[in-house]
Design an enzyme around this catalytic site. Structure first.
Site, PDB file in Angstrom:
ATOM      1  N   ASP A 242      -1.528   9.452 -10.743  1.00 17.68           N
ATOM      2  CA  ASP A 242      -1.490   8.362 -11.726  1.00 17.68           C
ATOM      3  C   ASP A 242      -0.053   8.028 -12.117  1.00 17.68           C
ATOM      4  O   ASP A 242       0.325   6.850 -12.213  1.00 17.68           O
ATOM      5  CB  ASP A 242      -2.280   8.758 -12.976  1.00 17.68           C
TER       6      ASP A 242
ATOM      7  N   ASP B 210       0.840  -1.194   0.000  1.00 15.06           N
ATOM      8  CA  ASP B 210       0.000   0.000   0.000  1.00 15.06           C
ATOM      9  C   ASP B 210       0.880   1.252   0.000  1.00 15.06           C
ATOM     10  O   ASP B 210       1.868   1.334   0.742  1.00 15.06           O
ATOM     11  CB  ASP B 210      -0.903   0.009   1.233  1.00 15.06           C
TER      12      ASP B 210
ATOM     13  N   GLU C 227      -4.603   2.429  -4.403  1.00 18.13           N
ATOM     14  CA  GLU C 227      -3.142   2.502  -4.325  1.00 18.13           C
ATOM     15  C   GLU C 227      -2.534   1.220  -3.772  1.00 18.13           C
ATOM     16  O   GLU C 227      -1.388   1.219  -3.311  1.00 18.13           O
ATOM     17  CB  GLU C 227      -2.729   3.695  -3.459  1.00 18.13           C
TER      18      GLU C 227
ATOM     19  N   ASN D 194      -2.371  12.814  -3.587  1.00 21.54           N
ATOM     20  CA  ASN D 194      -3.286  13.284  -4.630  1.00 21.54           C
ATOM     21  C   ASN D 194      -3.801  14.688  -4.332  1.00 21.54           C
ATOM     22  O   ASN D 194      -3.913  15.533  -5.231  1.00 21.54           O
ATOM     23  CB  ASN D 194      -4.472  12.326  -4.751  1.00 21.54           C
TER      24      ASN D 194
ATOM     25  N   HIS E  94      -4.454  14.544  -9.388  1.00 27.40           N
ATOM     26  CA  HIS E  94      -4.667  13.153  -9.769  1.00 27.40           C
ATOM     27  C   HIS E  94      -3.771  12.702 -10.923  1.00 27.40           C
ATOM     28  O   HIS E  94      -3.425  11.517 -11.016  1.00 27.40           O
ATOM     29  CB  HIS E  94      -6.137  12.926 -10.117  1.00 27.40           C
TER      30      HIS E  94
END
Length: 333
Positions: free
Chosen positions: A219, A202, A246, A210, A215
């Site tokens: 990504d 994780d 994630e 973010n 975002h």
């Protein structure tokens, strides 16, 4: 009796840069050889097999991306870690470097302390990988039906090439393929009574990442991490999938507890050396990950959800203990 120094190959067309770097690394205890072009570098790497390669990207003739691709497609040099030295800072250029097979990149102008730290980190990872390879060789000798299993898993890996089984963002296996693969591996390991391991990974404080970077940056961060995990795995039978958001999950067939923990440490360090900037992180100034590891010899009283749930429990403990670490838990019904 002293150990022989690690051998470093510098592929750089600028003589001044090569001389400065050679002197510094020599003083640090390394044996340094150099090449002034990509073609010469490939020839030297193939014959002398250095422990690590420092590769300039922008060179006349064959560029660094092409050189790295050639090295990774040669049996003799495919396992040698390659660190790019480049003034390119765009995310797409970094992704291109990892797609070519690079282990890392260093932005020019070079800082000697950073160069030394990254070299030492990758040499340590390479030594861990060699230890894993030795363990894998021993394991192959113990398992009578391993060749048949590898053939089945190779067929399964070809399934990963299909778009329906890939995560659109990270281009690793998606949740659907993971669910199918873990069921298949569970049945096989139950029949053969061999150890099956998984790692749940994780990204620490990703929502905050973010919120601060947007975002699109998020990504790109996930793409780099997915590539980093893939590059840390060196068996065709190992599978990494995006588990959700994630989170990533890794299936390690025929892997005992000690080997699974070691793979977790290799992944943890591989993500660390990516050095993805994260100024707002409450932990460090770069992106970190937490990992939960679980292993079991399947039995009829349990199912794959017990294994996944245990890895999730180990991940929860890793977070509770401060994140940025690897934690193992035993499967208990």
């Amino acid at each position: 009796m002293t150990n022989s120094p690690d051998v470093l190959l510098i592929i750089e067309d600028r003589l001044v840069d090569t001389l400065i770097l050679t002197r510094f690394l020599g003083q640090a205890g390394f044996k340094v050889i150099s090449a002034k072009s990509g073609e010469e570098g490939i020839e030297i790497a193939t014959t002398m097999l250095p422990d690590l390669i420092l590769l300039d990207v922008m060179m006349p003739g064959m560029n660094g991306f092409d050189v790295c691709d050639r090295l990774k497609n040669k049996n003799q040099t495919t396992e040698i870690p390659v660190i790019f030295m480049t003034a390119l800072t765009d995310t797409l250029d970094k992704l291109r470097a990892f797609e070519a097979g690079a282990a890392d990149y260093i932005t020019k102008p070079l800082k000697h302390e950073e160069v030394l730290a990254r070299i030492n980190a990758h040499l340590k990872i390479r030594k861990l990988q060699r230890q894993l390879q030795i363990q894998n060789q021993k394991l192959q000798a113990e398992i009578a039906e391993r060749k048949l299993a590898e053939a089945r898993l190779e067929e399964a890996n070809r399934e990963l090439q299909r778009l329906a089984n890939l995560d659109g963002l990270t281009q690793v296996a998606n949740r659907r393929l993971f669910d199918r693969q873990i069921e298949q591996e569970w049945r096989r390991h139950l029949r053969e009574q061999q150890t099956l391991s998984i790692i749940l990974c994780d990204v620490d404080h990703f929502k905050n990442y973010n919120d601060n970077y947007g975002h699109l940056a998020g990504d790109s961060c996930l793409q780099l991490i997915a590539k980093g995990i893939q590059n840390a795995l060196h068996r065709s039978t190992d599978i990494v999938a995006r588990y959700g958001g994630e989170e990533f999950i890794v299936i390690l067939p025929n892997t005992k507890t000690e080997g699974a923990i070691q793979v977790g440490e290799v992944i943890h360090q591989a993500i660390e050396i990516l050095n993805i900037p994260y100024e707002h992180s409450p932990l460090k100034n770069y992106v970190t990950v937490s990992l939960g590891v679980a292993s079991i010899i399947p039995n009829i009283a349990l199912n794959p959800l017990d294994l996944v749930g245990t890895a999730d429990k180990a991940l929860y403990i890793a977070k509770a203990q401060g994140r940025d670490q690897v934690v193992y838990c035993d499967v208990v019904k």
